[in-house]
Motif scaffolding. Structure first.
Motif: not given
Length: 262
Positions: A25-37
């Motif tokens: 459900r598009n929950a974020f982890n450390e990788t998504m946080i870095a990607d969005v930033t």
């Protein structure tokens, strides 16, 4: 732009950033946080991009933090936890402080940190069936890093309620509170987002950037001599800018401003 947890597409002057972890459900982890930033930092500096759409793939817009990531955080030291929280805070700031206007395309539920992403956007278009929830208190946590953006979007009194009750609320309530700019049915979502994005792209890129910054700088400030002087300086500066001069001239001469041809 290649990312592990999201996709970025640029069509004309509009970039679309799509959260792409539908299985969680598009929950974020450390990788998504870095990607969005990284994505919002890069798009903010992209000369051809004038508007950014933030979307999600799958049933939900964003369910907040990934449970496996949260389990890992439970074993972190205090220093590691602070560093991890700071990365989350920096991701939200990258969206909020992005010099390009951000339109959140909310096609499904936005919970916890997902609400932070929605509240960091400038304009929110949501389907009428979407639900929103600040669920942190249910888990013994608090919505600390997202609080500056949520309180600005919901207001203090509504934030008092939904922070402590962790109740879900519907799209109609979100619109009444001012979080959602436009509530539409699913069939009208893309057309509405596209219309808003195209409208943003017809305006002066410099003026749009300065207007976004103006709101962030002036909101909540006391109307004193310093603020009055600051606003006078800003309008004087933009009047003398290249796009400011061209915009006024094009209006008087009944022609298209040059930035629309670029």
């Amino acid at each position: 732009m290649q990312y592990e947890t999201l996709t970025v597409d640029i069509v004309g002057h509009v970039a679309t950033v799509t959260l792409n972890r539908p299985d969680v459900r598009n929950a974020f982890n450390e990788t998504m946080i870095a990607d969005v930033t990284a994505a919002f930092t890069a798009l903010g500096a992209h000369e051809n991009v004038r508007a950014i759409v933030l979307a999600g793939n799958g049933k939900a817009f964003c369910a907040g933090a990934d449970l496996n990531w949260m389990r890992k955080m439970a074993g972190y030291s205090d220093e590691e936890n602070r560093a991890d929280a700071m990365r989350l805070a920096q991701m939200l700031s990258a969206v909020y402080r992005c010099p390009k206007p951000v339109v959140a395309r909310v096609h499904g539920d936005a919970y916890a940190g997902g609400m932070g992403l929605v509240c960091a956007a400038d304009i929110v278009v949501a389907v009428e069936t979407a639900h929103f929830c600040l669920s942190e208190a249910r888990l013994g946590l608090m919505p600390a890093t997202i609080a500056p953006y949520v309180i600005r979007a919901l207001g203090e009194q509504a934030s008092r309620r939904y922070f402590v009750t962790a109740e879900a609320f519907d799209c109609a309530t979100a619109q009444r509170l001012g979080l959602v700019s436009e509530a539409v049915n699913a069939q009208a979502l893309d057309a509405t987002v596209q219309r808003i994005a195209e409208t943003l792209c017809t305006n002066s890129p410099n003026a749009v950037r300065e207007c976004k910054q103006l709101v962030q700088d002036v909101a909540g400030q006391t109307i004193d001599t310093a603020l009055i002087e600051d606003t006078a300086v800003r309008i004087a500066r933009i009047r003398a800018s290249e796009e400011g001069r061209d915009g006024v001239s094009s209006f008087l001469e009944k022609r298209t401003p040059r930035w629309r041809d670029q």
